[in-house]
Design a protein around this motif. Structure first.
Motif, mmCIF file in Angstrom:
data_model
loop_
_atom_site.group_PDB
_atom_site.id
_atom_site.type_symbol
_atom_site.label_atom_id
_atom_site.label_comp_id
_atom_site.label_asym_id
_atom_site.label_seq_id
_atom_site.Cartn_x
_atom_site.Cartn_y
_atom_site.Cartn_z
ATOM 1 N N UNK A 174 86.122 34.703 -27.845
ATOM 2 C CA UNK A 174 85.040 35.087 -28.555
ATOM 3 C C UNK A 174 84.198 34.216 -28.756
ATOM 4 N N UNK A 175 84.688 32.844 -28.576
ATOM 5 C CA UNK A 175 83.926 31.751 -28.893
ATOM 6 C C UNK A 175 82.839 31.454 -27.706
ATOM 7 N N UNK A 176 82.950 32.150 -26.505
ATOM 8 C CA UNK A 176 81.953 31.997 -25.453
ATOM 9 C C UNK A 176 81.308 33.229 -25.399
ATOM 10 N N UNK A 177 81.400 34.270 -26.225
ATOM 11 C CA UNK A 177 80.588 35.375 -26.068
ATOM 12 C C UNK A 177 79.057 35.115 -26.242
ATOM 13 N N UNK A 178 78.592 34.342 -27.077
ATOM 14 C CA UNK A 178 77.183 33.901 -27.088
ATOM 15 C C UNK A 178 76.379 33.514 -25.958
ATOM 16 N N UNK A 183 72.204 34.211 -21.337
ATOM 17 C CA UNK A 183 71.958 33.914 -20.009
ATOM 18 C C UNK A 183 71.800 35.540 -19.211
ATOM 19 N N UNK A 184 72.311 36.412 -19.817
ATOM 20 C CA UNK A 184 72.523 37.736 -19.134
ATOM 21 C C UNK A 184 71.525 38.859 -19.796
ATOM 22 N N UNK A 185 71.159 38.878 -20.996
ATOM 23 C CA UNK A 185 70.441 40.194 -21.738
ATOM 24 C C UNK A 185 68.934 39.658 -21.563
#
Length: 313
Positions: A174-178, A183-185
């Motif tokens: 979850x630490x890489x979720x942001x 870069x995707x939204x």
């Protein structure tokens, strides 16, 4: 002849199937339609409602009386939709009365209602989302796999936000979720995802370089602003770029505004703050020990007891 597509043009009647109902509820409750700060302004500026800066009203003013009491009447009901006195309806949407409230009138006129029914593209992708949801209890995802899923769904009526809400609790890193969200939204999708999941549940204090738009009336967004102020004070260099502030979302930005020194002790609980935080510019250097000390305030920095011993760090 070409097959008739009922979703290629607006319809006069609402579809009542589960897909259309879920889509309609999601769109009407989205931050893009009306944000929490604008909703609070509309509530606070109702005729006959006196509120302070914090938005608190006296007990006698929280629920203003109706123009006449609502009582039971004998006989059949003529209207299927029951409305309060002063409310209006357009047949598809129940619209609260805005007479006497100039702010709400201007808000409703500037933000038209969304389309009545979902598009055909949304319906097709929604079926794929339902298949994924049916198998969600058996799988977990990495952040890289979540990014691959996002790229496989179209940018259609916050459909990719629904996908993220579905897989968020099944993401192992979850630490890489942001980082994948940045870069995707699209900006609208990112704002809606932060609104649905909470900014303190998504972001990581070790990676704070981005543009922020924070409603200080919302507790977790105010807490995020507190972390940014603390980092700006401790880390060297000009960390805040293009900072702006306004007291209400419907107001204009305050000209020449800069970070007040009083905010180092306590932030205000009102207004909209917008700023870009950078730690790679000239004279800037991230302070990793300070950022690690902020980790327990975020979801990615908390460790939970999975053995049932009652200990949580």
């Amino acid at each position: 002849t070409d097959e008739f597509d009922p979703y290629s043009k607006p319809l006069m009647e609402k579809d009542n199937d589960p897909v259309a109902q879920r889509w309609r509820e999601f769109v009407l409750s989205s931050r893009h339609y009306i944000s929490p700060s604008l909703y609070a302004e509309a509530v606070n500026e109702r005729p006959g409602t006196a509120t302070s800066r914090s938005g608190a009203a006296s007990p006698s003013e929280k629920h203003p009386p109706l123009s006449k009491p609502i009582g039971k009447k004998k006989g059949k009901r003529k209207n299927k939709i029951s409305t309060r006195v002063g409310d209006e309806t357009d047949g598809n949407h129940q619209v609260p009365s805005t007479k006497g409230n100039s702010f709400v009138e201007s808000l409703c006129s500037s933000r038209p209602l969304p389309p009545v029914n979902p598009t055909r593209k949304y319906r097709h992708s929604s079926r794929r989302l339902s298949i994924l949801k049916a198998n969600m209890g058996h799988v977990y995802f990495s952040a890289a796999q979540v990014k691959d899923l996002i790229d496989r769904f179209p940018q259609e009526s916050f459909l990719r936000v629904e996908l993220l809400l579905l897989v968020f609790s099944r993401t192992v890193d979850i630490e890489r979720f942001s980082s994948i969200l940045d870069c995707s939204l699209t900006p609208e999708e990112l704002a809606e995802c932060l609104h649905r999941l909470g900014i303190m549940n998504i972001y990581n204090p070790l990676e704070v370089d981005r543009v922020y738009t924070l409603a200080l009336k919302v507790p977790d967004e105010r807490q995020m602003a507190t972390c940014l102020v603390k980092l700006a004070v401790i880390e060297p260099g000009e960390n805040w770029i293009g900072e702006k502030f306004k007291r209400k979302e419907s107001h204009e930005w305050i000209p020449g505004w800069e970070l007040p020194k009083e905010w180092e002790d306590q932030l205000v609980d009102y207004g909209i703050l917008e700023a870009q935080y950078v730690s790679t510019g000239r004279g800037c250097q991230p302070d990793l020990p300070t950022r690690r000390s902020l980790m327990p305030m975020f979801l990615c920095g908390r460790t939970f007891d999975l053995n049932g011993t009652g200990n949580e760090e």
